[in-house]
Scaffold this motif. Structure first.
Motif, PDB file in Angstrom:
ATOM      1  N   GLU A 118       4.925  22.342 -17.444  1.00 19.05           N
ATOM      2  CA  GLU A 118       5.733  22.701 -18.797  1.00 19.05           C
ATOM      3  C   GLU A 118       5.008  22.838 -20.020  1.00 19.05           C
ATOM      4  O   GLU A 118       5.494  23.767 -20.770  1.00 19.05           O
ATOM      5  N   GLY A 119       3.950  22.197 -19.959  1.00 21.80           N
ATOM      6  CA  GLY A 119       3.262  22.396 -21.110  1.00 21.80           C
ATOM      7  C   GLY A 119       2.627  23.761 -21.292  1.00 21.80           C
ATOM      8  O   GLY A 119       2.567  24.163 -22.483  1.00 21.80           O
ATOM      9  N   ASN A 120       2.262  23.987 -20.170  1.00 21.48           N
ATOM     10  CA  ASN A 120       1.563  25.424 -20.258  1.00 21.48           C
ATOM     11  C   ASN A 120       2.510  26.471 -20.373  1.00 21.48           C
ATOM     12  O   ASN A 120       2.341  27.777 -21.221  1.00 21.48           O
ATOM     13  N   ALA A 121       3.666  26.291 -19.862  1.00 16.49           N
ATOM     14  CA  ALA A 121       4.836  27.342 -20.187  1.00 16.49           C
ATOM     15  C   ALA A 121       5.149  27.370 -21.502  1.00 16.49           C
ATOM     16  O   ALA A 121       5.291  28.427 -22.125  1.00 16.49           O
ATOM     17  N   ILE A 122       5.231  26.185 -22.365  1.00 19.64           N
ATOM     18  CA  ILE A 122       5.764  26.265 -23.696  1.00 19.64           C
ATOM     19  C   ILE A 122       4.426  26.929 -24.669  1.00 19.64           C
ATOM     20  O   ILE A 122       4.930  27.803 -25.558  1.00 19.64           O
ATOM     21  N   LYS A 123       3.404  26.670 -23.901  1.00 19.21           N
ATOM     22  CA  LYS A 123       2.189  27.375 -24.813  1.00 19.21           C
ATOM     23  C   LYS A 123       2.408  28.713 -24.568  1.00 19.21           C
ATOM     24  O   LYS A 123       1.932  29.594 -25.503  1.00 19.21           O
ATOM     25  N   ALA A 154       0.822  -1.203  -0.109  1.00 19.83           N
ATOM     26  CA  ALA A 154       0.238  -0.059  -0.094  1.00 19.83           C
ATOM     27  C   ALA A 154       0.837   1.138  -0.100  1.00 19.83           C
ATOM     28  O   ALA A 154       0.566   2.121  -0.623  1.00 19.83           O
ATOM     29  N   ALA A 155       2.159   1.247   0.717  1.00 16.28           N
ATOM     30  CA  ALA A 155       2.703   2.250   0.831  1.00 16.28           C
ATOM     31  C   ALA A 155       3.347   2.661  -0.775  1.00 16.28           C
ATOM     32  O   ALA A 155       3.641   3.938  -1.064  1.00 16.28           O
ATOM     33  N   ALA A 156       3.812   1.444  -1.388  1.00 15.92           N
ATOM     34  CA  ALA A 156       4.631   1.757  -2.621  1.00 15.92           C
ATOM     35  C   ALA A 156       3.337   2.126  -3.690  1.00 15.92           C
ATOM     36  O   ALA A 156       3.799   3.013  -4.413  1.00 15.92           O
ATOM     37  N   GLU A 157       2.172   1.895  -3.274  1.00 20.09           N
ATOM     38  CA  GLU A 157       1.358   2.346  -4.452  1.00 20.09           C
ATOM     39  C   GLU A 157       0.865   3.643  -4.125  1.00 20.09           C
ATOM     40  O   GLU A 157       0.742   4.414  -5.022  1.00 20.09           O
ATOM     41  N   ASN A 158       0.725   4.064  -2.871  1.00 15.12           N
ATOM     42  CA  ASN A 158       0.506   5.539  -2.662  1.00 15.12           C
ATOM     43  C   ASN A 158       1.966   6.458  -3.155  1.00 15.12           C
ATOM     44  O   ASN A 158       1.642   7.547  -3.579  1.00 15.12           O
ATOM     45  N   GLU A 159       2.960   5.813  -2.924  1.00 14.18           N
ATOM     46  CA  GLU A 159       4.082   6.600  -3.347  1.00 14.18           C
ATOM     47  C   GLU A 159       4.182   6.670  -4.841  1.00 14.18           C
ATOM     48  O   GLU A 159       4.447   7.958  -5.502  1.00 14.18           O
ATOM     49  N   GLY A 160       3.751   5.601  -5.601  1.00 10.12           N
ATOM     50  CA  GLY A 160       3.710   5.622  -7.158  1.00 10.12           C
ATOM     51  C   GLY A 160       2.510   6.758  -7.510  1.00 10.12           C
ATOM     52  O   GLY A 160       2.841   7.309  -8.502  1.00 10.12           O
ATOM     53  N   GLN A 161       1.638   6.634  -6.674  1.00  6.20           N
ATOM     54  CA  GLN A 161       0.364   7.609  -7.091  1.00  6.20           C
ATOM     55  C   GLN A 161       0.776   8.955  -6.856  1.00  6.20           C
ATOM     56  O   GLN A 161       0.688   9.936  -7.861  1.00  6.20           O
ATOM     57  N   ALA A 162       1.577   9.366  -5.688  1.00  6.31           N
ATOM     58  CA  ALA A 162       2.169  10.543  -5.497  1.00  6.31           C
ATOM     59  C   ALA A 162       3.106  10.997  -6.689  1.00  6.31           C
ATOM     60  O   ALA A 162       3.028  12.265  -6.932  1.00  6.31           O
ATOM     61  N   LEU A 163       4.078  10.176  -6.975  1.00  8.03           N
ATOM     62  CA  LEU A 163       4.860  10.374  -7.998  1.00  8.03           C
ATOM     63  C   LEU A 163       4.258  10.730  -9.384  1.00  8.03           C
ATOM     64  O   LEU A 163       4.702  11.691 -10.035  1.00  8.03           O
ATOM     65  N   LYS A 221       4.469  13.994 -11.294  1.00  6.81           N
ATOM     66  CA  LYS A 221       4.930  14.346 -12.740  1.00  6.81           C
ATOM     67  C   LYS A 221       3.989  14.977 -13.756  1.00  6.81           C
ATOM     68  O   LYS A 221       4.139  15.714 -14.579  1.00  6.81           O
ATOM     69  N   THR A 222       2.645  14.326 -13.553  1.00  7.25           N
ATOM     70  CA  THR A 222       1.505  15.058 -14.206  1.00  7.25           C
ATOM     71  C   THR A 222       1.514  16.532 -13.900  1.00  7.25           C
ATOM     72  O   THR A 222       1.346  17.167 -14.988  1.00  7.25           O
ATOM     73  N   LYS A 223       1.618  16.988 -12.816  1.00  2.48           N
ATOM     74  CA  LYS A 223       1.345  18.380 -12.552  1.00  2.48           C
ATOM     75  C   LYS A 223       2.738  19.054 -13.229  1.00  2.48           C
ATOM     76  O   LYS A 223       2.558  20.343 -13.816  1.00  2.48           O
ATOM     77  N   SER A 224       3.802  18.459 -13.095  1.00  5.13           N
ATOM     78  CA  SER A 224       5.098  19.075 -13.883  1.00  5.13           C
ATOM     79  C   SER A 224       5.084  19.013 -15.235  1.00  5.13           C
ATOM     80  O   SER A 224       5.206  20.043 -15.895  1.00  5.13           O
TER      81      SER A 224
END
Length: 309
Positions: A210-215, A190-199, A203-206
């Motif tokens: 970045e996409g918005n900055a490029i636009k 469960a901890a690994a799944e939570n960490e993966g979801q957080a990562l 990454k998605t937000k980053s």
């Protein structure tokens, strides 16, 4: 004579005092006559017939508890150890219930033995149909099953099961260790799944940022390029207008228009030499090229005037 009177008076007093019975609160007294049930006495001061009615027993109608420790076996042959607390009481102070309590069992020890064995048997029968992994989560179901199974039996004895608390449910050491390992591995998973979801969220937000900055940068560059293009076009238009006007004035003064082109070429060469980083500049400085350029500029100015009209 005085002795006889004293003895008679003493006997009368004994009989008189034995005619009154005090029953404590929370207790019911059972009265028999020559060994046969006669009636019950409620808490407080009661009267009974001296020498005939006898107090057979005093029954507590308060709650009573007993602790149980026993073992059961699951359907997959795992040993389960229970520690429980049984809370029971007399069903009510109704005459029939009190009679059942008073006469169903020889004594209190036999009652307790029957009660404990009945509860243990009901739990063992229920656990025998379940797997070891399910026993811990079925604590409430076990209690409800026991109440459902033995309530009718206890009522026939004059008792009622108030509550059954399973305080501790354990297994053999090997099983307990394996269960701890399973819980630990599930927690790590469960901890690994939570960490993966957080990562993934990070990454998605980053990537979105970045996409918005490029636009934004692309839109800014597009607008800048558009403005630069408009500036160059205006610059060329003004240059063409100036050259056309200068050429007309020189023609009216019967002067050679090539002087304008020559002046522009020299200014351009000066600019190149001051701002460029190269060592060689290739220019077409022939008269034909100058005349051709002049004609193109005048044609461009003429088209702009037609558009304005």
């Amino acid at each position: 004579m005085n002795l006889t009177l004293a003895i008679s008076l003493f006997v009368v007093l004994v009989i008189l005092f034995s005619s009154f019975v005090t029953v404590k609160q929370g207790t019911i007294a059972v009265v028999t006559v020559f060994g046969k049930y006669r009636r019950i006495l409620q808490p407080g001061l009661n009267f009974k017939i001296p020498l005939i009615e006898q107090i057979y027993s005093r029954i507590s109608i308060q709650n009573r508890s007993v602790e149980l420790e026993f073992q059961a076996v699951t359907v997959d042959q795992a040993n389960v150890y229970f520690k429980a607390m049984l809370l029971y009481s007399v069903l009510d102070d109704n005459e029939q219930s009190i009679k059942n309590v008073a006469f169903k069992f020889v004594d209190e020890r036999n009652l307790m033995q029957a009660l404990i064995r009945t509860v243990e048997g009901s739990i063992r029968a229920f656990v025998a149909t379940k797997k070891q992994a399910d026993v811990l989560i079925l604590r409430r179901d076990i209690v409800e099953h026991v109440k459902e199974q033995i309530d009718q039996i206890l009522e026939s004895w004059g008792y009622h099961l108030q509550d059954l608390q399973l305080n501790d449910i354990t297994f053999d050491d090997v099983i307990m260790k394996s269960m701890s390992q399973v819980v630990a591995s599930n927690n790590l998973k469960a901890a690994a799944e939570n960490e993966g979801q957080a990562l993934l969220i990070t990454k998605t937000k980053s990537a979105e940022a970045e996409g918005n900055a490029i636009k934004i940068a692309a839109e800014a560059e597009r607008q800048a390029a558009q403005l630069r293009g408009q500036g160059i076009a205006l610059f060329r238009e003004e240059v063409a207008k100036g050259m056309t006007l200068a050429a007309k004035e020189m023609e009216q003064a019967n002067m050679d228009t090539s002087v304008i082109l020559f002046t522009m070429w020299t200014e351009a060469i000066k600019h190149f030499s001051e701002n460029s980083k190269g060592n060689v500049i290739f220019l077409d400085g022939s008269g034909d090229a100058m005349q051709r350029t002049m004609k193109e500029m005048m044609s461009l100015h003429a088209m702009e005037q037609l558009k304005d009209k």
